[in-house]
Design a protein around this motif. Structure first.
Motif, PDB file in Angstrom:
ATOM      1  N   LEU A 159       1.165  -1.218   0.465  1.00 27.04           N
ATOM      2  CA  LEU A 159      -0.198   0.433  -0.062  1.00 27.04           C
ATOM      3  C   LEU A 159       0.479   1.031   0.107  1.00 27.04           C
ATOM      4  O   LEU A 159       1.042   1.856  -1.272  1.00 27.04           O
ATOM      5  N   TYR A 187      -0.855  -0.939  -5.532  1.00 28.72           N
ATOM      6  CA  TYR A 187      -2.047  -1.746  -6.378  1.00 28.72           C
ATOM      7  C   TYR A 187      -2.674  -0.450  -6.388  1.00 28.72           C
ATOM      8  O   TYR A 187      -3.567  -0.087  -6.384  1.00 28.72           O
ATOM      9  N   LYS A 188      -2.282  -1.394  -8.485  1.00 27.46           N
ATOM     10  CA  LYS A 188      -2.608  -0.081  -9.470  1.00 27.46           C
ATOM     11  C   LYS A 188      -4.025  -0.621  -9.745  1.00 27.46           C
ATOM     12  O   LYS A 188      -4.828   0.003 -10.262  1.00 27.46           O
ATOM     13  N   THR A 189      -3.997  -1.859 -10.195  1.00 23.97           N
ATOM     14  CA  THR A 189      -5.443  -2.960 -10.968  1.00 23.97           C
ATOM     15  C   THR A 189      -6.639  -2.686 -10.326  1.00 23.97           C
ATOM     16  O   THR A 189      -6.264  -2.798  -8.670  1.00 23.97           O
ATOM     17  N   ALA A 190      -7.416  -3.143 -10.786  1.00 22.46           N
ATOM     18  CA  ALA A 190      -8.589  -3.175  -9.742  1.00 22.46           C
ATOM     19  C   ALA A 190      -8.242  -4.443  -9.466  1.00 22.46           C
ATOM     20  O   ALA A 190      -9.564  -4.627  -8.033  1.00 22.46           O
ATOM     21  N   LYS A 212      -6.674  -4.124  -6.303  1.00 25.68           N
ATOM     22  CA  LYS A 212      -7.434  -3.226  -5.384  1.00 25.68           C
ATOM     23  C   LYS A 212      -8.560  -4.189  -4.300  1.00 25.68           C
ATOM     24  O   LYS A 212      -8.580  -4.276  -3.269  1.00 25.68           O
ATOM     25  N   ASP A 265      -8.520  -7.275  -4.218  1.00 23.50           N
ATOM     26  CA  ASP A 265      -7.529  -8.442  -2.906  1.00 23.50           C
ATOM     27  C   ASP A 265      -7.379  -7.574  -2.394  1.00 23.50           C
ATOM     28  O   ASP A 265      -7.458  -8.727  -0.738  1.00 23.50           O
ATOM     29  N   PHE A 266      -6.743  -5.765  -1.900  1.00 20.48           N
ATOM     30  CA  PHE A 266      -6.160  -5.707  -0.958  1.00 20.48           C
ATOM     31  C   PHE A 266      -7.848  -5.262   0.211  1.00 20.48           C
ATOM     32  O   PHE A 266      -7.178  -5.477   1.342  1.00 20.48           O
ATOM     33  N   LEU A 267      -8.502  -5.061  -0.609  1.00 13.64           N
ATOM     34  CA  LEU A 267      -9.808  -5.287   0.533  1.00 13.64           C
ATOM     35  C   LEU A 267     -10.640  -6.190   0.897  1.00 13.64           C
ATOM     36  O   LEU A 267     -10.763  -6.466   2.007  1.00 13.64           O
TER      37      LEU A 267
END
Length: 117
Positions: A21, A26-29, A32, A34-36
């Motif tokens: 982060l 985290y650039k691709t949808a 993002k 996956d991070f959430l």
């Protein structure tokens, strides 16, 4: 003793996510999302380890199944971060990544299952 191991595992899961982060990885949808998902499942595991009720168990049941499905799909289909390793084929690198990811996620989903059910 087991509490210490769980806390260490929380650190092993959380540190790379925070590092990614901060570095803007985290650039691709899909990254993002996956991070959430990772942050949500990590929070559930934190609740399990600390024995704190964060939200109703029904929500954690949903998080368990959706998170597990997402992680399997992400590792198998969306993760494009596999870098070439000298002397190994792309297929071998992908297979190694999938196996390592599954092994690393087993304790997460064990704890999340215990927390939800």
């Amino acid at each position: 003793m087991s509490d210490i191991l769980w806390i260490l595992y929380l650190g092993v899961l959380g540190a790379p996510a925070i590092g990614f982060l901060l570095k803007g990885k985290y650039k691709t949808a899909s990254m993002k999302i996956d991070f959430l998902v990772s942050a949500t499942t990590w929070t559930g595991l934190f609740g399990y380890v600390t024995e704190i009720s964060i939200v109703p168990a029904l929500l954690w049941k949903v998080v368990f199944f959706l998170g597990l499905l997402w992680d399997l799909l992400f590792v198998l289909y969306f993760d494009q971060s596999d870098e070439a390793i000298e002397g190994m084929s792309e297929k071998t690198v992908k297979m190694t990544t999938v196996i390592f990811s599954i092994i690393m996620l087993i304790p997460l989903y064990y704890g999340l299952f215990r927390y939800a059910f």
